[in-house]
Motif scaffolding. Sequence first.
Motif, mmCIF file in Angstrom:
data_model
loop_
_atom_site.group_PDB
_atom_site.id
_atom_site.type_symbol
_atom_site.label_atom_id
_atom_site.label_comp_id
_atom_site.label_asym_id
_atom_site.label_seq_id
_atom_site.Cartn_x
_atom_site.Cartn_y
_atom_site.Cartn_z
ATOM 1 N N TRP A 1 21.414 -23.640 35.652
ATOM 2 C CA TRP A 1 20.603 -22.578 36.241
ATOM 3 C C TRP A 1 21.489 -21.334 36.307
ATOM 4 O O TRP A 1 22.494 -21.333 37.008
ATOM 5 N N VAL A 2 21.140 -20.312 35.542
ATOM 6 C CA VAL A 2 21.908 -19.066 35.566
ATOM 7 C C VAL A 2 21.376 -18.239 36.726
ATOM 8 O O VAL A 2 20.336 -17.586 36.628
ATOM 9 N N LEU A 3 22.087 -18.267 37.816
ATOM 10 C CA LEU A 3 21.588 -17.751 39.085
ATOM 11 C C LEU A 3 21.407 -16.244 39.076
ATOM 12 O O LEU A 3 20.605 -15.707 39.856
ATOM 13 N N THR A 4 22.136 -15.532 38.227
ATOM 14 C CA THR A 4 22.082 -14.072 38.199
ATOM 15 C C THR A 4 21.298 -13.525 37.009
ATOM 16 O O THR A 4 21.273 -12.319 36.794
ATOM 17 N N ALA A 5 20.658 -14.404 36.231
ATOM 18 C CA ALA A 5 19.775 -13.968 35.144
ATOM 19 C C ALA A 5 18.339 -13.981 35.649
ATOM 20 O O ALA A 5 17.920 -14.950 36.284
ATOM 21 N N PRO A 6 17.555 -12.929 35.393
ATOM 22 C CA PRO A 6 16.179 -12.899 35.906
ATOM 23 C C PRO A 6 15.361 -14.121 35.532
ATOM 24 O O PRO A 6 14.564 -14.609 36.347
ATOM 25 N N ASP A 7 15.546 -14.632 34.304
ATOM 26 C CA ASP A 7 14.769 -15.806 33.874
ATOM 27 C C ASP A 7 15.499 -17.118 34.113
ATOM 28 O O ASP A 7 15.053 -18.176 33.660
ATOM 29 N N GLY A 8 16.606 -17.062 34.831
ATOM 30 C CA GLY A 8 17.372 -18.274 35.110
ATOM 31 C C GLY A 8 18.144 -18.811 33.925
ATOM 32 O O GLY A 8 18.726 -19.889 33.993
ATOM 33 N N GLY A 9 18.130 -18.065 32.804
ATOM 34 C CA GLY A 9 18.835 -18.495 31.601
ATOM 35 C C GLY A 9 17.972 -19.212 30.597
ATOM 36 O O GLY A 9 18.479 -19.712 29.587
ATOM 37 N N VAL A 10 16.658 -19.262 30.826
ATOM 38 C CA VAL A 10 15.771 -20.050 29.977
ATOM 39 C C VAL A 10 15.819 -19.594 28.522
ATOM 40 O O VAL A 10 15.936 -20.414 27.602
ATOM 41 N N GLU A 11 15.719 -18.293 28.286
ATOM 42 C CA GLU A 11 15.668 -17.801 26.906
ATOM 43 C C GLU A 11 16.922 -18.160 26.128
ATOM 44 O O GLU A 11 16.846 -18.603 24.975
ATOM 45 N N LYS A 12 18.075 -17.987 26.735
ATOM 46 C CA LYS A 12 19.336 -18.211 26.039
ATOM 47 C C LYS A 12 19.734 -19.683 25.978
ATOM 48 O O LYS A 12 20.406 -20.107 25.037
ATOM 49 N N LEU A 13 19.320 -20.470 26.958
ATOM 50 C CA LEU A 13 19.773 -21.853 27.043
ATOM 51 C C LEU A 13 18.800 -22.860 26.455
ATOM 52 O O LEU A 13 19.208 -23.952 26.068
ATOM 53 N N GLY A 14 17.528 -22.538 26.404
ATOM 54 C CA GLY A 14 16.556 -23.483 25.874
ATOM 55 C C GLY A 14 16.552 -24.777 26.674
ATOM 56 O O GLY A 14 16.396 -24.782 27.894
ATOM 57 N N GLU A 15 16.751 -25.905 25.990
ATOM 58 C CA GLU A 15 16.671 -27.215 26.635
ATOM 59 C C GLU A 15 17.829 -27.487 27.596
ATOM 60 O O GLU A 15 17.764 -28.415 28.400
ATOM 61 N N LEU A 16 18.885 -26.679 27.521
ATOM 62 C CA LEU A 16 19.984 -26.848 28.469
ATOM 63 C C LEU A 16 19.633 -26.321 29.858
ATOM 64 O O LEU A 16 20.323 -26.611 30.838
ATOM 65 N N ALA A 17 18.584 -25.516 29.943
ATOM 66 C CA ALA A 17 18.200 -24.927 31.219
ATOM 67 C C ALA A 17 17.624 -25.988 32.150
ATOM 68 O O ALA A 17 16.871 -26.864 31.742
ATOM 69 N N SER A 18 17.967 -25.871 33.415
ATOM 70 C CA SER A 18 17.422 -26.773 34.436
ATOM 71 C C SER A 18 15.924 -26.536 34.599
ATOM 72 O O SER A 18 15.406 -25.446 34.339
ATOM 73 N N SER A 19 15.236 -27.563 35.070
ATOM 74 C CA SER A 19 13.813 -27.396 35.376
ATOM 75 C C SER A 19 13.591 -26.352 36.449
ATOM 76 O O SER A 19 12.537 -25.713 36.506
ATOM 77 N N ARG A 20 14.570 -26.141 37.301
ATOM 78 C CA ARG A 20 14.473 -25.084 38.314
ATOM 79 C C ARG A 20 14.315 -23.720 37.650
ATOM 80 O O ARG A 20 13.535 -22.890 38.110
ATOM 81 N N ALA A 21 15.067 -23.507 36.564
ATOM 82 C CA ALA A 21 14.944 -22.248 35.840
ATOM 83 C C ALA A 21 13.629 -22.177 35.084
ATOM 84 O O ALA A 21 12.932 -21.159 35.090
ATOM 85 N N ARG A 22 13.252 -23.282 34.442
ATOM 86 C CA ARG A 22 12.036 -23.273 33.622
ATOM 87 C C ARG A 22 10.775 -23.133 34.455
ATOM 88 O O ARG A 22 9.766 -22.608 33.972
ATOM 89 N N ASN A 23 10.823 -23.578 35.701
ATOM 90 C CA ASN A 23 9.641 -23.538 36.555
ATOM 91 C C ASN A 23 9.596 -22.320 37.473
ATOM 92 O O ASN A 23 8.671 -22.183 38.273
ATOM 93 N N ALA A 24 10.624 -21.465 37.364
ATOM 94 C CA ALA A 24 10.677 -20.293 38.253
ATOM 95 C C ALA A 24 9.554 -19.320 37.951
ATOM 96 O O ALA A 24 9.117 -19.192 36.826
#
Length: 279
Positions: A256-279
């Motif tokens: 979870w990229v805490l300081t990225a508006p999208d939580g890092g979803v765009e850059k991380l893809g499947e590495l992103a936590s569900s917390r980021a994907r569901n934000a």
Amino acid sequence: MFRRGRQNIQYKTSEQFELMRKAGLIVAAVHEAMRKAVVPGVSTGELDGIAEDIIRSHSAEPSFLGYDIGAGPYPGSICSSVNNQVVHAIPADDAVLAEGDIISIDVGAVLNGWHGDAAITLPVGRIDEGAAELIEVCDEALWAGIRAAGSSKRLGGISNAIERYIEGAGDFGIVEGFGGHGIGTEMHQDPHVLNYGPAHSGPKLRPGMALAIEPMVTLGSPDTAELDDNWTIVTADGSLAAHSEHSIAICDDGLWVLTAPDGGVEKLGELASSRARNA
């Protein structure tokens, strides 16, 4: 509550990551404002005022203002490092940006006792090709390090991924002596996150860790010097420098990229936590 393990690493609960995310989004809001405010003719003092107003409007406090590492309390809410200034440059009303400059803006916010910390390097108007490439390499090196946090077993995997990306991008300098850090109830915690080194070194990466990852890259020598203000770090050869940073959380199910508006979803893809994907 959090617990500390070997090397004094602070491990957070999922609820504490939620609190850190709130601080991280304040930092992201400052960066968004900086993207609009950084133009020829603006002073770094003005940028500092904008940043402080945004932080305080969210009932938070600037992490940097008054921070003391032995050189006396830091007098600004941001670090505003221009051109050959690497990090920790003090904002001032007489430091006016000009067309073709680049500026690294590092900012931290603390909300309800939890910190967020991130940095971006921005162009001032139209910049030359070399400066633009430097900014891109530094930013992509940051994301290489973040991705490595999701796939590596040890902290050194982050450092090594950053180093390999920068070295593969061309003839750039990797600043030594400065790097990332743990973050949580203090802005700077263990472990220290180098931007170079062997992949299998350092403590194990575990869920509950929060890290600020921050490569610093130059267009010349990696050597640096400190100015007489006891804060500002500049390149020894006068070459341009860039600085990129995000605060991340290592969750049970990803990053979870805490300081990225999208939580890092765009850059991380499947590495992103569900917390980021569901934000």
